[in-house]
Scaffold this motif. Structure first.
Motif, PDB file in Angstrom:
ATOM      1  N   VAL A 163     -49.488  -2.624  -3.959  1.00 61.01           N
ATOM      2  CA  VAL A 163     -50.647  -1.938  -4.527  1.00 61.01           C
ATOM      3  C   VAL A 163     -51.815  -1.980  -3.552  1.00 61.01           C
ATOM      4  N   GLN A 164     -52.029  -3.138  -2.914  1.00 58.48           N
ATOM      5  CA  GLN A 164     -53.135  -3.267  -1.969  1.00 58.48           C
ATOM      6  C   GLN A 164     -52.949  -2.357  -0.763  1.00 58.48           C
ATOM      7  N   LEU A 165     -51.726  -2.274  -0.243  1.00 60.54           N
ATOM      8  CA  LEU A 165     -51.477  -1.395   0.897  1.00 60.54           C
ATOM      9  C   LEU A 165     -51.682   0.075   0.515  1.00 60.54           C
ATOM     10  N   PHE A 166     -51.247   0.433  -0.682  1.00 54.77           N
ATOM     11  CA  PHE A 166     -51.453   1.808  -1.136  1.00 54.77           C
ATOM     12  C   PHE A 166     -52.939   2.130  -1.227  1.00 54.77           C
ATOM     13  N   LEU A 167     -53.721   1.199  -1.787  1.00 52.42           N
ATOM     14  CA  LEU A 167     -55.161   1.409  -1.882  1.00 52.42           C
ATOM     15  C   LEU A 167     -55.805   1.453  -0.499  1.00 52.42           C
ATOM     16  N   ALA A 168     -55.281   0.641   0.456  1.00 51.99           N
ATOM     17  CA  ALA A 168     -55.813   0.672   1.819  1.00 51.99           C
ATOM     18  C   ALA A 168     -55.594   2.047   2.444  1.00 51.99           C
ATOM     19  N   GLY A 169     -54.409   2.622   2.230  1.00 51.13           N
ATOM     20  CA  GLY A 169     -54.152   3.962   2.733  1.00 51.13           C
ATOM     21  C   GLY A 169     -55.046   4.999   2.091  1.00 51.13           C
ATOM     22  N   PHE A 170     -55.282   4.855   0.788  1.00 52.05           N
ATOM     23  CA  PHE A 170     -56.151   5.798   0.081  1.00 52.05           C
ATOM     24  C   PHE A 170     -57.583   5.710   0.602  1.00 52.05           C
ATOM     25  N   LEU A 171     -58.084   4.475   0.771  1.00 50.49           N
ATOM     26  CA  LEU A 171     -59.437   4.303   1.306  1.00 50.49           C
ATOM     27  C   LEU A 171     -59.528   4.810   2.738  1.00 50.49           C
ATOM     28  N   GLY A 172     -58.453   4.583   3.511  1.00 54.54           N
ATOM     29  CA  GLY A 172     -58.435   5.093   4.887  1.00 54.54           C
ATOM     30  C   GLY A 172     -58.554   6.607   4.918  1.00 54.54           C
ATOM     31  N   GLU A 173     -57.873   7.288   3.993  1.00 53.27           N
ATOM     32  CA  GLU A 173     -57.975   8.743   3.918  1.00 53.27           C
ATOM     33  C   GLU A 173     -59.399   9.173   3.592  1.00 53.27           C
ATOM     34  N   LEU A 174     -60.033   8.468   2.638  1.00 52.39           N
ATOM     35  CA  LEU A 174     -61.400   8.818   2.267  1.00 52.39           C
ATOM     36  C   LEU A 174     -62.359   8.634   3.444  1.00 52.39           C
ATOM     37  N   ILE A 175     -62.192   7.510   4.161  1.00 55.43           N
ATOM     38  CA  ILE A 175     -63.070   7.248   5.307  1.00 55.43           C
ATOM     39  C   ILE A 175     -62.824   8.260   6.408  1.00 55.43           C
ATOM     40  N   ASN A 176     -61.547   8.555   6.654  1.00 59.04           N
ATOM     41  CA  ASN A 176     -61.198   9.488   7.719  1.00 59.04           C
ATOM     42  C   ASN A 176     -61.738  10.892   7.438  1.00 59.04           C
ATOM     43  N   ARG A 177     -61.663  11.320   6.203  1.00 59.56           N
ATOM     44  CA  ARG A 177     -62.133  12.660   5.853  1.00 59.56           C
ATOM     45  C   ARG A 177     -63.657  12.743   5.860  1.00 59.56           C
ATOM     46  N   GLY A 178     -64.321  11.623   5.556  1.00 62.78           N
ATOM     47  CA  GLY A 178     -65.777  11.668   5.462  1.00 62.78           C
ATOM     48  C   GLY A 178     -66.514  11.249   6.711  1.00 62.78           C
ATOM     49  N   SER A 179     -65.771  10.741   7.708  1.00 65.69           N
ATOM     50  CA  SER A 179     -66.441  10.257   8.920  1.00 65.69           C
ATOM     51  C   SER A 179     -66.710  11.413   9.868  1.00 65.69           C
ATOM     52  N   SER A 180     -67.771  11.278  10.642  1.00 73.10           N
ATOM     53  CA  SER A 180     -68.117  12.246  11.676  1.00 73.10           C
ATOM     54  C   SER A 180     -69.016  11.569  12.673  1.00 73.10           C
ATOM     55  N   ASP A 181     -69.110  12.188  13.876  1.00 70.71           N
ATOM     56  CA  ASP A 181     -69.973  11.647  14.921  1.00 70.71           C
ATOM     57  C   ASP A 181     -69.634  10.184  15.203  1.00 70.71           C
ATOM     58  N   ARG A 182     -68.354   9.929  15.491  1.00 67.38           N
ATOM     59  CA  ARG A 182     -67.917   8.571  15.768  1.00 67.38           C
ATOM     60  C   ARG A 182     -68.621   7.981  16.993  1.00 67.38           C
ATOM     61  N   ASN A 183     -68.753   8.803  18.023  1.00 64.41           N
ATOM     62  CA  ASN A 183     -69.275   8.296  19.284  1.00 64.41           C
ATOM     63  C   ASN A 183     -70.768   8.586  19.401  1.00 64.41           C
ATOM     64  N   LYS A 184     -71.577   7.569  19.212  1.00 64.26           N
ATOM     65  CA  LYS A 184     -73.017   7.665  19.375  1.00 64.26           C
ATOM     66  C   LYS A 184     -73.469   6.538  20.295  1.00 64.26           C
ATOM     67  N   TYR A 185     -73.876   6.900  21.478  1.00 61.71           N
ATOM     68  CA  TYR A 185     -74.300   5.917  22.449  1.00 61.71           C
ATOM     69  C   TYR A 185     -75.766   6.171  22.784  1.00 61.71           C
ATOM     70  N   LEU A 186     -76.498   5.109  22.920  1.00 62.88           N
ATOM     71  CA  LEU A 186     -77.928   5.219  23.204  1.00 62.88           C
ATOM     72  C   LEU A 186     -78.103   5.446  24.704  1.00 62.88           C
ATOM     73  N   ILE A 187     -78.353   6.700  25.071  1.00 59.38           N
ATOM     74  CA  ILE A 187     -78.591   7.043  26.470  1.00 59.38           C
ATOM     75  C   ILE A 187     -80.054   6.848  26.764  1.00 59.38           C
ATOM     76  N   ASP A 188     -80.354   6.004  27.731  1.00 58.54           N
ATOM     77  CA  ASP A 188     -81.720   5.626  28.006  1.00 58.54           C
ATOM     78  C   ASP A 188     -82.401   6.584  28.985  1.00 58.54           C
ATOM     79  N   LYS A 189     -81.613   7.214  29.872  1.00 63.69           N
ATOM     80  CA  LYS A 189     -82.196   8.071  30.885  1.00 63.69           C
ATOM     81  C   LYS A 189     -81.143   9.010  31.443  1.00 63.69           C
ATOM     82  N   LYS A 190     -81.612  10.113  32.031  1.00 63.87           N
ATOM     83  CA  LYS A 190     -80.728  11.098  32.636  1.00 63.87           C
ATOM     84  C   LYS A 190     -81.361  11.660  33.882  1.00 63.87           C
ATOM     85  N   LEU A 191     -80.535  12.158  34.785  1.00 66.01           N
ATOM     86  CA  LEU A 191     -81.010  12.857  35.973  1.00 66.01           C
ATOM     87  C   LEU A 191     -80.322  14.210  36.043  1.00 66.01           C
TER      88      LEU A 191
END
Length: 320
Positions: free
Chosen positions: A292-320
């Motif tokens: 049951v726990q593994l099934f719920l983990a998969g279900f929560l993983g689907e919810l997180i995967n579908r709702g996540s966006s902009d995974r990569n956010k890095y604080l760029i301090d300067k550019k040239l």
């Protein structure tokens, strides 16, 4: 790609490499000039604490093709490559380390293999290495493991010298510590023309190696991660839900079998053993709960995967 795009983009992630940057830049400029190539060099300063950024600013004044991204802190090589790939505009993108162990003389041939032989990615193979044996043999074993696990016939997955078709780097998502497995990520994204070229490995001239035992441990953990993500990253329910359902059915079936056996013996007046005294009953119930726990983990993983966006956010301090 615009008509003003350079022939090659050279992405160079770096951390505390101020001594080698002028020599590397001059070398790349000489190779580009000798082969009549237009180029851009994108330095990605991964939070250096020495004078690397000041050196890059000086190089920018001398070499107009130099571009740079500076992180506010150290994020790691994968983050540096990700941002470098985002900024690259060349028809062919080449990555190399900043420590002068990779030779820019390899760039024209790598570019030719991409454009003329049709590869999506060409990885360097440092067949003859000048690293200490404590680094060479763990690297060989690691590459053998990655080769067997992924099915990609490369000798050196982690070689910093690689060439890519522009659309390849725009499609792959390099995050965490996944720079070691870019060929696997590329194949996952649909780029299956992956080649290899023997390249020169030069002894380190400046600074010191960042290699350590912890990198080998992280490498194997990352290999497990990338293989899992390549199969189940988009649908974690397939793995966790499937395994959870199987465990639930096995545990539930065993529980029913134990209880039914007791009832049958009671009906026929046969000697019986209380269910609560049977270790198998508790194992079966544990299997049900874990399922049951593994099934719920998969279900929560689907919810997180579908709702996540902009995974990569890095604080760029300067550019040239």
């Amino acid at each position: 790609m615009t008509t003003n795009s350079p022939d090659i983009s050279v992405v160079v992630p770096l951390f505390n490499e101020e001594e080698s940057l002028p020599e590397l830049t001059a070398w790349i400029a000489r190779v580009a000039r000798d082969h009549a190539l237009t180029c851009e060099v994108i330095f990605v300063d991964d939070g250096s604490t020495d004078g690397s950024w000041s050196v890059i600013e000086q190089l920018r004044q001398e070499y107009p093709f130099v571009r740079a991204i500076g992180f506010a802190r150290n994020y790691g090589k994968s983050a540096a490559l990700y941002c470098g790939f985002e900024a690259a505009q060349g028809e062919v993108v080449v990555t190399m380390d900043a420590d002068l162990q990779d030779s820019p003389d390899e760039i024209p041939e790598l570019r030719r293999m991409i454009l003329e032989e049709g590869y999506d990615l060409v990885s360097g193979w440092k067949k003859k290495r000048y690293d200490p044996i404590g680094k060479r043999w763990p690297s060989k074993f690691f590459n053998w493991t990655a080769r067997v696990a992924s099915g990609i016939r490369l000798h050196d997955f982690n070689c910093g010298l690689k060439a890519y078709r522009r659309k390849t780097v725009k499609a792959i998502e390099v995050y965490g510590e996944m720079h070691r497995f870019i060929p696997i990520l590329a194949r996952q994204a649909g780029f299956r023309r992956i080649g290899e070229k023997v390249v020169e490995h030069r002894a380190r001239k400046y600074g010191h190696s960042k290699f350590g035992l912890e990198r080998m441990v992280k490498g194997y953990l990352d290999l497990i991660t990338v293989l899992f993500m390549s199969h189940f990253g988009r649908s974690p329910m397939y793995f966790f839900g499937g395994l959870g359902t199987l465990m639930f059915l096995v545990g539930g079936g065993t529980t029913v079998w134990i209880i039914a056996g007791k009832l049958w013996k009671q009906m026929h007046g046969l000697p019986l053993r209380p269910v609560a005294d049977q270790p198998l009953f508790y194992l079966a119930m544990l299997t049900v709960v874990l399922g049951v726990q593994l099934f719920l983990a998969g279900f929560l993983g689907e919810l997180i995967n579908r709702g996540s966006s902009d995974r990569n956010k890095y604080l760029i301090d300067k550019k040239l």
